[in-house]
Design a protein around this motif. Structure first.
Motif, PDB file in Angstrom:
ATOM      1  N   ASN A  43       0.848  -1.189   0.000  1.00 31.29           N
ATOM      2  CA  ASN A  43       0.000   0.000   0.000  1.00 31.29           C
ATOM      3  C   ASN A  43       0.891   1.249   0.000  1.00 31.29           C
ATOM      4  O   ASN A  43       1.710   1.409  -0.893  1.00 31.29           O
ATOM      5  CB  ASN A  43      -0.949  -0.024   1.205  1.00 31.29           C
ATOM      6  CG  ASN A  43      -2.127   0.907   1.022  1.00 31.29           C
ATOM      7  OD1 ASN A  43      -2.336   1.464  -0.059  1.00 31.29           O
ATOM      8  ND2 ASN A  43      -2.905   1.084   2.063  1.00 31.29           N
ATOM      9  N   LYS A  44       0.766   2.132   0.999  1.00 36.99           N
ATOM     10  CA  LYS A  44       1.612   3.330   1.051  1.00 36.99           C
ATOM     11  C   LYS A  44       2.867   3.105   1.898  1.00 36.99           C
ATOM     12  O   LYS A  44       3.688   4.015   2.050  1.00 36.99           O
ATOM     13  CB  LYS A  44       0.826   4.515   1.619  1.00 36.99           C
ATOM     14  CG  LYS A  44      -0.239   5.073   0.691  1.00 36.99           C
ATOM     15  CD  LYS A  44      -0.826   6.360   1.254  1.00 36.99           C
ATOM     16  CE  LYS A  44      -1.817   6.980   0.285  1.00 36.99           C
ATOM     17  NZ  LYS A  44      -2.364   8.260   0.791  1.00 36.99           N
ATOM     18  N   ASN A  45       3.018   1.919   2.442  1.00 33.65           N
ATOM     19  CA  ASN A  45       4.127   1.650   3.355  1.00 33.65           C
ATOM     20  C   ASN A  45       5.299   0.974   2.644  1.00 33.65           C
ATOM     21  O   ASN A  45       5.101   0.160   1.739  1.00 33.65           O
ATOM     22  CB  ASN A  45       3.650   0.762   4.501  1.00 33.65           C
ATOM     23  CG  ASN A  45       2.534   1.409   5.292  1.00 33.65           C
ATOM     24  OD1 ASN A  45       2.597   2.590   5.590  1.00 33.65           O
ATOM     25  ND2 ASN A  45       1.517   0.635   5.615  1.00 33.65           N
ATOM     26  N   ARG A  46       6.485   1.319   3.065  1.00 38.93           N
ATOM     27  CA  ARG A  46       7.705   0.679   2.571  1.00 38.93           C
ATOM     28  C   ARG A  46       8.596   0.371   3.762  1.00 38.93           C
ATOM     29  O   ARG A  46       8.766   1.199   4.667  1.00 38.93           O
ATOM     30  CB  ARG A  46       8.451   1.584   1.588  1.00 38.93           C
ATOM     31  CG  ARG A  46       9.898   1.184   1.358  1.00 38.93           C
ATOM     32  CD  ARG A  46      10.572   1.935   0.238  1.00 38.93           C
ATOM     33  NE  ARG A  46      10.182   1.384  -1.051  1.00 38.93           N
ATOM     34  CZ  ARG A  46      10.821   1.646  -2.189  1.00 38.93           C
ATOM     35  NH1 ARG A  46      11.864   2.446  -2.200  1.00 38.93           N
ATOM     36  NH2 ARG A  46      10.419   1.121  -3.318  1.00 38.93           N
ATOM     37  N   ALA A  47       9.168  -0.822   3.760  1.00 43.87           N
ATOM     38  CA  ALA A  47      10.113  -1.216   4.812  1.00 43.87           C
ATOM     39  C   ALA A  47      11.417  -1.639   4.151  1.00 43.87           C
ATOM     40  O   ALA A  47      11.409  -2.295   3.103  1.00 43.87           O
ATOM     41  CB  ALA A  47       9.543  -2.361   5.639  1.00 43.87           C
ATOM     42  N   THR A  48      12.534  -1.233   4.734  1.00 37.35           N
ATOM     43  CA  THR A  48      13.842  -1.639   4.213  1.00 37.35           C
ATOM     44  C   THR A  48      14.579  -2.430   5.302  1.00 37.35           C
ATOM     45  O   THR A  48      14.504  -2.096   6.485  1.00 37.35           O
ATOM     46  CB  THR A  48      14.688  -0.427   3.789  1.00 37.35           C
ATOM     47  OG1 THR A  48      15.021   0.368   4.937  1.00 37.35           O
ATOM     48  CG2 THR A  48      13.926   0.425   2.783  1.00 37.35           C
ATOM     49  N   PHE A  49      15.270  -3.480   4.864  1.00 31.73           N
ATOM     50  CA  PHE A  49      15.985  -4.364   5.797  1.00 31.73           C
ATOM     51  C   PHE A  49      17.433  -4.500   5.339  1.00 31.73           C
ATOM     52  O   PHE A  49      17.698  -4.787   4.173  1.00 31.73           O
ATOM     53  CB  PHE A  49      15.327  -5.746   5.834  1.00 31.73           C
ATOM     54  CG  PHE A  49      13.857  -5.714   6.127  1.00 31.73           C
ATOM     55  CD1 PHE A  49      13.403  -5.709   7.435  1.00 31.73           C
ATOM     56  CD2 PHE A  49      12.928  -5.677   5.098  1.00 31.73           C
ATOM     57  CE1 PHE A  49      12.038  -5.678   7.725  1.00 31.73           C
ATOM     58  CE2 PHE A  49      11.565  -5.642   5.365  1.00 31.73           C
ATOM     59  CZ  PHE A  49      11.122  -5.641   6.686  1.00 31.73           C
ATOM     60  N   GLN A  50      18.361  -4.332   6.276  1.00 29.83           N
ATOM     61  CA  GLN A  50      19.786  -4.424   5.947  1.00 29.83           C
ATOM     62  C   GLN A  50      20.557  -5.044   7.113  1.00 29.83           C
ATOM     63  O   GLN A  50      20.363  -4.664   8.274  1.00 29.83           O
ATOM     64  CB  GLN A  50      20.346  -3.035   5.632  1.00 29.83           C
ATOM     65  CG  GLN A  50      21.811  -3.045   5.213  1.00 29.83           C
ATOM     66  CD  GLN A  50      22.347  -1.636   4.996  1.00 29.83           C
ATOM     67  OE1 GLN A  50      21.862  -0.678   5.585  1.00 29.83           O
ATOM     68  NE2 GLN A  50      23.348  -1.526   4.142  1.00 29.83           N
ATOM     69  N   LEU A  51      21.414  -5.999   6.788  1.00 33.62           N
ATOM     70  CA  LEU A  51      22.264  -6.607   7.807  1.00 33.62           C
ATOM     71  C   LEU A  51      23.478  -5.722   8.058  1.00 33.62           C
ATOM     72  O   LEU A  51      24.109  -5.234   7.120  1.00 33.62           O
ATOM     73  CB  LEU A  51      22.716  -7.999   7.354  1.00 33.62           C
ATOM     74  CG  LEU A  51      21.633  -9.079   7.324  1.00 33.62           C
ATOM     75  CD1 LEU A  51      22.162 -10.333   6.627  1.00 33.62           C
ATOM     76  CD2 LEU A  51      21.150  -9.412   8.736  1.00 33.62           C
ATOM     77  N   THR A  52      23.808  -5.514   9.334  1.00 39.25           N
ATOM     78  CA  THR A  52      24.961  -4.683   9.701  1.00 39.25           C
ATOM     79  C   THR A  52      25.808  -5.424  10.734  1.00 39.25           C
ATOM     80  O   THR A  52      25.432  -6.500  11.221  1.00 39.25           O
ATOM     81  CB  THR A  52      24.497  -3.331  10.290  1.00 39.25           C
ATOM     82  OG1 THR A  52      23.735  -3.579  11.490  1.00 39.25           O
ATOM     83  CG2 THR A  52      23.639  -2.571   9.286  1.00 39.25           C
ATOM     84  N   GLU A  53      26.953  -4.809  11.061  1.00 39.77           N
ATOM     85  CA  GLU A  53      27.864  -5.333  12.088  1.00 39.77           C
ATOM     86  C   GLU A  53      28.163  -6.816  11.874  1.00 39.77           C
ATOM     87  O   GLU A  53      27.876  -7.675  12.711  1.00 39.77           O
ATOM     88  CB  GLU A  53      27.299  -5.093  13.495  1.00 39.77           C
ATOM     89  CG  GLU A  53      27.142  -3.618  13.812  1.00 39.77           C
ATOM     90  CD  GLU A  53      26.723  -3.360  15.248  1.00 39.77           C
ATOM     91  OE1 GLU A  53      27.006  -4.221  16.112  1.00 39.77           O
ATOM     92  OE2 GLU A  53      26.119  -2.299  15.496  1.00 39.77           O
ATOM     93  N   ASN A  54      28.749  -7.086  10.686  1.00 42.30           N
ATOM     94  CA  ASN A  54      29.151  -8.450  10.327  1.00 42.30           C
ATOM     95  C   ASN A  54      27.975  -9.428  10.358  1.00 42.30           C
ATOM     96  O   ASN A  54      28.079 -10.552  10.843  1.00 42.30           O
ATOM     97  CB  ASN A  54      30.275  -8.938  11.253  1.00 42.30           C
ATOM     98  CG  ASN A  54      31.007 -10.136  10.677  1.00 42.30           C
ATOM     99  OD1 ASN A  54      31.064 -10.328   9.459  1.00 42.30           O
ATOM    100  ND2 ASN A  54      31.568 -10.967  11.553  1.00 42.30           N
TER     101      ASN A  54
END
Length: 230
Positions: free
Chosen positions: A46-57
């Motif tokens: 819909n109007k929502n967006r989520a972003t996912f990213q792995l960090t710190e090894n």
């Protein structure tokens, strides 16, 4: 690349991996490899967006929730007729921290897919695509969106001068592209004026006028009711 330290509980929570620790079928092998190398996964609803990213090894999951000014369904539908523009913001942050992105969505007839472009990260590619369309109205719409983005970036610099160095680079990119678009607009306007001039010259061509007049006179003679013979 380290996969042993993956934050499995969080990855399960957001449906990125399954209970058996396999990755969601919504992600292909290439998506998974990129994600494990630090690339961002984007999910729209819909109007929502989520972003996912792995960090710190690969030990932590960075999650950002954003909101569009239009629904993804509306964007996909409208982009099939014209280039569609949309703003994305992180409304949960303070004004200083607020994430603001401006996107362009273009329907690719060859792949039958809608492609998303960022007006800063993909600006050169986007400008080239719009220039190839040779459509003055579309070029002017693009320039207007760039000007809106420029105004927002300038506002951020004025309000938060301590962030000026960070934002100025983006501002310069947008300002430079506006200059490029101005040049494209001038060429398109000149071409349109030339086309109109050619049409006017043709209309005023004496030979063409005489030929046209002769044609209509012949037509008039052909369709004129004949008088009764005497």
């Amino acid at each position: 690349m380290n996969t042993k330290t993956l934050p499995t509980d969080e990855l399960k929570k957001y449906g990125i991996i399954n209970e058996d620790l396999s990755f969601s079928k919504k992600l292909n092998a290439d998506d998974v490899q990129k994600f494990l190398k630090g690339y961002t996964i984007v999910a729209d609803h819909n109007k929502n967006r989520a972003t996912f990213q792995l960090t710190e090894n690969n030990s932590k999951l960075k999650v950002i929730f954003l909101e569009r000014d239009k629904s993804i369904d509306e964007i996909l539908k409208n982009s099939k007729a014209n280039i569609e523009y949309s703003n994305i913001q992180d409304l949960s942050k303070s004004e200083k921290e607020m994430v603001y992105e401006k996107k362009a969505f273009i329907f690719d007839k060859e792949t039958n897919k809608v492609v998303e472009f960022d007006l800063i990260k993909n600006t050169r590619e986007l400008t080239a695509i719009i220039a190839d369309k040779r459509d003055i109205a579309e070029t002017n719409r693009y320039k207007t969106e760039l000007q809106k983005l420029k105004s927002f970036l300038q506002y951020k610099i004025d309000q938060f001068p301590e962030m000026a160095k960070e934002i100025t680079n983006d501002l310069n990119i947008v300002a430079k592209e506006i200059g490029t678009v101005d040049g494209i607009s001038k060429k398109q306007n000149d071409t349109q004026k030339l086309d109109k001039t050619d049409i006017q010259l043709n209309v005023n061509d004496p030979d063409m006028y005489q030929n046209s007049r002769r044609y209509w006179e012949e037509e008039e003679e052909l369709h004129r009711p004949k008088g009764r013979g005497r």
